[in-house]
Scaffold this motif. Structure first.
Motif, PDB file in Angstrom:
ATOM      1  N   ASP A   2       0.836  -1.196   0.000  1.00  0.00           N
ATOM      2  CA  ASP A   2       0.000   0.000   0.000  1.00  0.00           C
ATOM      3  C   ASP A   2       0.872   1.247   0.000  1.00  0.00           C
ATOM      4  O   ASP A   2       1.822   1.364   0.779  1.00  0.00           O
ATOM      5  CB  ASP A   2      -0.920   0.009   1.226  1.00  0.00           C
ATOM      6  CG  ASP A   2      -2.016  -1.042   1.116  1.00  0.00           C
ATOM      7  OD1 ASP A   2      -2.461  -1.292  -0.019  1.00  0.00           O
ATOM      8  OD2 ASP A   2      -2.403  -1.604   2.154  1.00  0.00           O
ATOM      9  N   TYR A   3       0.546   2.176  -0.881  1.00  0.00           N
ATOM     10  CA  TYR A   3       1.275   3.431  -0.985  1.00  0.00           C
ATOM     11  C   TYR A   3       0.349   4.580  -0.597  1.00  0.00           C
ATOM     12  O   TYR A   3      -0.853   4.549  -0.882  1.00  0.00           O
ATOM     13  CB  TYR A   3       1.787   3.645  -2.417  1.00  0.00           C
ATOM     14  CG  TYR A   3       2.765   2.610  -2.888  1.00  0.00           C
ATOM     15  CD1 TYR A   3       4.133   2.764  -2.687  1.00  0.00           C
ATOM     16  CD2 TYR A   3       2.330   1.470  -3.556  1.00  0.00           C
ATOM     17  CE1 TYR A   3       5.038   1.818  -3.131  1.00  0.00           C
ATOM     18  CE2 TYR A   3       3.226   0.508  -4.003  1.00  0.00           C
ATOM     19  CZ  TYR A   3       4.579   0.692  -3.786  1.00  0.00           C
ATOM     20  OH  TYR A   3       5.469  -0.260  -4.230  1.00  0.00           O
ATOM     21  N   ASP A   4       0.924   5.590   0.025  1.00  0.00           N
ATOM     22  CA  ASP A   4       0.178   6.792   0.364  1.00  0.00           C
ATOM     23  C   ASP A   4       0.295   7.752  -0.816  1.00  0.00           C
ATOM     24  O   ASP A   4       1.321   8.407  -1.002  1.00  0.00           O
ATOM     25  CB  ASP A   4       0.763   7.410   1.645  1.00  0.00           C
ATOM     26  CG  ASP A   4      -0.066   8.596   2.128  1.00  0.00           C
ATOM     27  OD1 ASP A   4      -1.240   8.698   1.725  1.00  0.00           O
ATOM     28  OD2 ASP A   4       0.474   9.426   2.890  1.00  0.00           O
ATOM     29  N   ILE A   5      -0.745   7.806  -1.649  1.00  0.00           N
ATOM     30  CA  ILE A   5      -0.713   8.570  -2.899  1.00  0.00           C
ATOM     31  C   ILE A   5      -1.621   9.790  -2.790  1.00  0.00           C
ATOM     32  O   ILE A   5      -2.791   9.667  -2.424  1.00  0.00           O
ATOM     33  CB  ILE A   5      -1.152   7.696  -4.088  1.00  0.00           C
ATOM     34  CG1 ILE A   5      -0.224   6.471  -4.228  1.00  0.00           C
ATOM     35  CG2 ILE A   5      -1.184   8.497  -5.381  1.00  0.00           C
ATOM     36  CD1 ILE A   5      -0.738   5.420  -5.186  1.00  0.00           C
ATOM     37  N   HIS A   6      -1.068  10.963  -3.109  1.00  0.00           N
ATOM     38  CA  HIS A   6      -1.849  12.196  -3.091  1.00  0.00           C
ATOM     39  C   HIS A   6      -1.599  12.966  -4.382  1.00  0.00           C
ATOM     40  O   HIS A   6      -0.462  13.336  -4.690  1.00  0.00           O
ATOM     41  CB  HIS A   6      -1.465  13.072  -1.888  1.00  0.00           C
ATOM     42  CG  HIS A   6      -1.862  12.482  -0.572  1.00  0.00           C
ATOM     43  ND1 HIS A   6      -3.163  12.440  -0.136  1.00  0.00           N
ATOM     44  CD2 HIS A   6      -1.123  11.880   0.393  1.00  0.00           C
ATOM     45  CE1 HIS A   6      -3.213  11.859   1.055  1.00  0.00           C
ATOM     46  NE2 HIS A   6      -1.982  11.494   1.385  1.00  0.00           N
ATOM     47  N   GLN A  44      -1.409   3.138  -8.091  1.00  0.00           N
ATOM     48  CA  GLN A  44      -1.166   2.024  -7.175  1.00  0.00           C
ATOM     49  C   GLN A  44      -0.889   0.741  -7.954  1.00  0.00           C
ATOM     50  O   GLN A  44       0.064   0.001  -7.664  1.00  0.00           O
ATOM     51  CB  GLN A  44      -2.376   1.829  -6.261  1.00  0.00           C
ATOM     52  CG  GLN A  44      -2.322   0.604  -5.345  1.00  0.00           C
ATOM     53  CD  GLN A  44      -1.425   0.788  -4.151  1.00  0.00           C
ATOM     54  OE1 GLN A  44      -1.489   1.797  -3.476  1.00  0.00           O
ATOM     55  NE2 GLN A  44      -0.575  -0.189  -3.879  1.00  0.00           N
ATOM     56  N   HIS A 110       2.268  12.874  -4.985  1.00  0.00           N
ATOM     57  CA  HIS A 110       3.209  12.416  -3.956  1.00  0.00           C
ATOM     58  C   HIS A 110       2.966  10.932  -3.674  1.00  0.00           C
ATOM     59  O   HIS A 110       1.821  10.489  -3.596  1.00  0.00           O
ATOM     60  CB  HIS A 110       3.031  13.202  -2.656  1.00  0.00           C
ATOM     61  CG  HIS A 110       3.657  14.562  -2.687  1.00  0.00           C
ATOM     62  ND1 HIS A 110       2.967  15.680  -3.096  1.00  0.00           N
ATOM     63  CD2 HIS A 110       4.915  14.988  -2.381  1.00  0.00           C
ATOM     64  CE1 HIS A 110       3.761  16.733  -3.027  1.00  0.00           C
ATOM     65  NE2 HIS A 110       4.947  16.341  -2.604  1.00  0.00           N
ATOM     66  N   VAL A 111       4.043  10.178  -3.564  1.00  0.00           N
ATOM     67  CA  VAL A 111       3.988   8.796  -3.090  1.00  0.00           C
ATOM     68  C   VAL A 111       4.813   8.740  -1.814  1.00  0.00           C
ATOM     69  O   VAL A 111       6.025   8.947  -1.848  1.00  0.00           O
ATOM     70  CB  VAL A 111       4.550   7.804  -4.123  1.00  0.00           C
ATOM     71  CG1 VAL A 111       4.510   6.379  -3.563  1.00  0.00           C
ATOM     72  CG2 VAL A 111       3.782   7.869  -5.423  1.00  0.00           C
ATOM     73  N   ASN A 112       4.135   8.493  -0.700  1.00  0.00           N
ATOM     74  CA  ASN A 112       4.820   8.479   0.605  1.00  0.00           C
ATOM     75  C   ASN A 112       5.683   9.736   0.791  1.00  0.00           C
ATOM     76  O   ASN A 112       6.858   9.671   1.140  1.00  0.00           O
ATOM     77  CB  ASN A 112       5.690   7.220   0.746  1.00  0.00           C
ATOM     78  CG  ASN A 112       4.874   5.953   0.623  1.00  0.00           C
ATOM     79  OD1 ASN A 112       3.655   5.954   0.838  1.00  0.00           O
ATOM     80  ND2 ASN A 112       5.522   4.863   0.271  1.00  0.00           N
ATOM     81  N   ASN A 113       5.084  10.882   0.472  1.00  0.00           N
ATOM     82  CA  ASN A 113       5.709  12.209   0.650  1.00  0.00           C
ATOM     83  C   ASN A 113       6.819  12.524  -0.352  1.00  0.00           C
ATOM     84  O   ASN A 113       7.481  13.550  -0.226  1.00  0.00           O
ATOM     85  CB  ASN A 113       6.259  12.381   2.080  1.00  0.00           C
ATOM     86  CG  ASN A 113       5.152  12.360   3.115  1.00  0.00           C
ATOM     87  OD1 ASN A 113       4.095  12.957   2.899  1.00  0.00           O
ATOM     88  ND2 ASN A 113       5.380  11.661   4.215  1.00  0.00           N
ATOM     89  N   GLU A 114       7.037  11.666  -1.348  1.00  0.00           N
ATOM     90  CA  GLU A 114       8.034  11.945  -2.394  1.00  0.00           C
ATOM     91  C   GLU A 114       7.308  12.384  -3.661  1.00  0.00           C
ATOM     92  O   GLU A 114       6.444  11.668  -4.172  1.00  0.00           O
ATOM     93  CB  GLU A 114       8.885  10.702  -2.666  1.00  0.00           C
ATOM     94  CG  GLU A 114       9.989  10.934  -3.693  1.00  0.00           C
ATOM     95  CD  GLU A 114      10.841   9.692  -3.925  1.00  0.00           C
ATOM     96  OE1 GLU A 114      11.585   9.670  -4.918  1.00  0.00           O
ATOM     97  OE2 GLU A 114      10.762   8.748  -3.111  1.00  0.00           O
ATOM     98  N   SER A 164      10.654  10.404 -10.245  1.00  0.00           N
ATOM     99  CA  SER A 164      10.838  11.026  -8.940  1.00  0.00           C
ATOM    100  C   SER A 164      11.446  12.414  -9.123  1.00  0.00           C
ATOM    101  O   SER A 164      12.492  12.565  -9.753  1.00  0.00           O
ATOM    102  CB  SER A 164      11.759  10.171  -8.061  1.00  0.00           C
ATOM    103  OG  SER A 164      12.152  10.897  -6.907  1.00  0.00           O
TER     104      SER A 164
END
Length: 337
Positions: A2-6, A44, A110-114, A164
């Motif tokens: 699971d990725y944190d995607i925004h 994802q 952003h993926v996990n703040n990157e 990235s």
């Protein structure tokens, strides 16, 4: 995983080569609700795809790298950058008809703040839908064929590039298309000009292919060697979430140093270096948790690899006449499928 995607911003451009010119949007997509959910699901899936390849920009002159650097320097040039990429890709598509027409979504997220810059090529699919024609006698319902349907959020995106903004590393999903009479990966070779590493799926295919080759050459396709390979890999994944080629060779071929060395050399020739190979959980479950064998008498047996050397569950006997007997033990119930 699971990725944190925004999502921060996104724009859609139409690259339909059947009309001979691209249709660039002058406005960003309004994010939120179903649109954000649609894009986040696809990102994802891309990140989880076993065919995803890591890559790096190459060359002293690299237009794609320069465009990405401009976006990193000033996020306000996002729309201009998306149009530049869209134009480069569309011009290349016009010259190479094997490339599938598509809508392309460029996005910053952003993926996990990157922070990443993404290109999702939504290749057109053909499908039917209903059409209602109002006539004097009432409605006449019929079917019409659409040639520009986009993949749903439950389907996979065939081609994508995620860059990235922090490290400059690329991750690609790409398809080989006919370019100048030969199948080539045009995204990495012509659009982004980058060197690519092997995907997880390609690495496992190399290991599997070389193992079968050595097994056939020296062991007359001994099923025991194949089962042992999968068991060694499965155990390694369970302990370390990764595998090492030399460790596999040492355990499978044991004291036969010549065969072990040939095995390692064949794998290296195929492009796989002696470095840890991370195995995604989905591949581990599908490829290395069970083993299927087929006898020359037409019987197929699919059993958990954890049973391979457990004589309380399954046992293999080599008979004096050269045949093999298989005993399945401690079965309390048999069901039909």
């Amino acid at each position: 995983m699971d990725y944190d995607i925004h999502l921060k911003k996104a724009v859609l451009h139409i690259l339909d080569t059947s009309i001979n010119f691209p249709i660039f949007s002058n406005n960003e997509l309004e994010l939120g609700g179903e649109i954000s959910e649609f894009l986040e699901k696809h990102i994802q899936k891309i990140l989880d795809d076993v065919n995803l390849k890591k890559a790096q920009f190459i060359g002293e002159v690299n237009t794609a790298r320069d465009i990405c650097a401009a976006v990193k320097e000033d996020g306000n040039c996002f729309m201009e950058a998306s149009t530049a990429f869209g134009g480069i890709i569309f011009d290349f598509m016009l010259k190479n008809v094997d490339i599938t027409p598509a809508d392309i979504i460029f996005c910053l997220f952003h993926v996990n703040n990157e922070e990443h810059l993404g290109l999702l090529k939504l290749n057109y699919k053909t499908g039917f839908t209903h059409y209602v024609n109002q006539m004097e006698g009432g409605a006449s319902n019929s079917l019409i064929r659409h040639k520009t349907l986009l993949p749903s959020d439950g389907q996979k995106v065939d081609e994508a590039v995620l860059i990235s903004m922090e490290t400059g590393q690329l991750k690609l999903l790409e398809k080989a298309c006919e370019i100048n009479g030969a199948k080539e990966f045009y995204l990495s070779q012509y659009i982004f000009n980058c060197s690519t590493a092997l995907s997880d799926n390609q690495k496992l295919k190399i290991i599997d292919k070389v193992t079968q080759k050595i097994n056939k050459k020296y062991y007359d396709e001994d099923f025991d060697k194949v089962a042992k390979l999968k068991k060694v890999v499965s155990d390694s994944i369970g302990e370390n979430k990764e595998i090492r080629v030399e460790a596999i060779a040492e355990e499978i071929f044991e004291t036969n140093l010549a065969v072990r060395e040939e095995y390692i050399q064949e794998i290296q020739k195929a492009g796989l270096k002696d470095e840890p190979i991370e195995i995604p959980e989905k591949i581990a479950e599908r490829k290395f948790k069970t083993h299927k064998i087929r006898t020359d008498t037409g019987i197929e047996i699919n059993f958990p690899l954890s049973y391979y050397d457990d004589r309380e569950m399954i046992e293999f006997f080599n008979n004096p006449d050269g045949s093999i007997s298989i005993i399945i033990k401690n079965v309390s119930k048999i069901t039909n499928r």
